[in-house]
Design an enzyme around this catalytic site. Structure first.
Site, PDB file in Angstrom:
ATOM      1  CB  SER A  70     -39.793 -15.293  37.513  1.00 21.15           C
ATOM      2  OG  SER A  70     -39.064 -16.498  37.509  1.00 21.15           O
ATOM      3  CG  ASP A  71     -38.490 -16.176  30.886  1.00 27.81           C
ATOM      4  OD1 ASP A  71     -39.640 -15.901  30.499  1.00 27.81           O
ATOM      5  OD2 ASP A  71     -37.708 -16.899  30.238  1.00 27.81           O
ATOM      6  CD  GLN A  72     -38.733 -23.095  34.916  1.00 29.51           C
ATOM      7  OE1 GLN A  72     -39.778 -23.510  34.436  1.00 29.51           O
ATOM      8  NE2 GLN A  72     -38.387 -23.310  36.170  1.00 29.51           N
TER       9      GLN A  72
ATOM     10  N   GLY B  18     -34.735 -17.325  35.910  1.00 29.32           N
ATOM     11  CA  GLY B  18     -34.341 -15.958  36.178  1.00 29.32           C
ATOM     12  C   GLY B  18     -35.289 -15.327  37.180  1.00 29.32           C
TER      13      GLY B  18
ATOM     14  CE  LYS C 228     -41.473 -13.065  31.037  1.00 27.10           C
ATOM     15  NZ  LYS C 228     -41.696 -14.403  31.654  1.00 27.10           N
TER      16      LYS C 228
END
Length: 200
Positions: free
Chosen positions: A67-69, A105, A51
């Site tokens: 960010s990622d989850q 993240g 990203k």
């Protein structure tokens, strides 16, 4: 350097607004499908990084926050966004009386120097023993279909839990703010230190 939040999430936007630093939002277009045999940590690390780098093309002299989850059951099963009521029911029934680990993240990319700081912040959630009617009523009221794990901890979702365990509740919402402030300080940005006014 100006900040860019590489996310279309209104929840992450609300969290970032709390530190009172102007920023731009941008939604990078990447394939979020998991690779074969990819672990939850590998997946969230890869997507967080991708990203940021996808955003760099449009913001070449910025600090890019991405960010990622993902959420995982104790057997390693990854819980994604349910998107539908039926999928959300299945997810919450799987989570019933269990402890779920959320991996969030977080990346801060200096698109001028290409220096990237990337971490993964864990947060554990233990669900109460929930009845079918509690699950159904919760979903009908809050409709958390765009949230990994099928709940919104910042809303009525708090009623689902027996215990929360982690360093930063914001990580559960999708943006670990305490760690982000640490990464920003590494780039000489501190919301508590205001630069002196420029004399013209």
């Amino acid at each position: 350097m100006p900040l860019v939040l590489a996310s279309s999430s209104p929840y992450r936007k609300q969290i970032l607004e709390r530190i009172n630093i102007p920023f731009t939002t941008y939604s990078p277009d990447i394939d979020e499908s998991a690779h074969k045999n990819e672990s939850a940590k590998e997946l969230v690390t890869r997507l967080t990084g991708e990203k940021a780098w996808a955003t760099k093309e449009n913001f070449p002299n910025h600090l890019i926050i991405s960010s990622d989850q993902v959420a995982t059951l104790d057997d390693g099963t990854i819980l994604t966004k349910p998107h539908t009521h039926e999928n959300a029911i299945k997810q919450l029934k799987k989570c019933n009386s269990k402890t779920i680990t959320f991996l969030t993240g977080l990346s801060l990319l200096n698109s001028n120097t290409n220096k990237q700081q990337l971490i993964v912040e864990p947060f554990e959630v233990t669900f109460r023993s929930l009845s079918d009617s509690e699950i159904e009523n919760y979903l009908r009221i809050e409709k958390p279909y765009d949230c990994a794990g099928s709940f919104k901890v910042e809303g009525l979702g708090i009623c689902l839990f027996e215990k929360l365990n982690g360093n930063d509740i914001n990580a559960l919402v999708g943006l670990p703010l305490i760690r982000l402030l640490e990464l920003l300080r590494n780039e000489s940005i501190n919301p508590l230190i205001i630069p002196p006014p420029r004399h013209i």
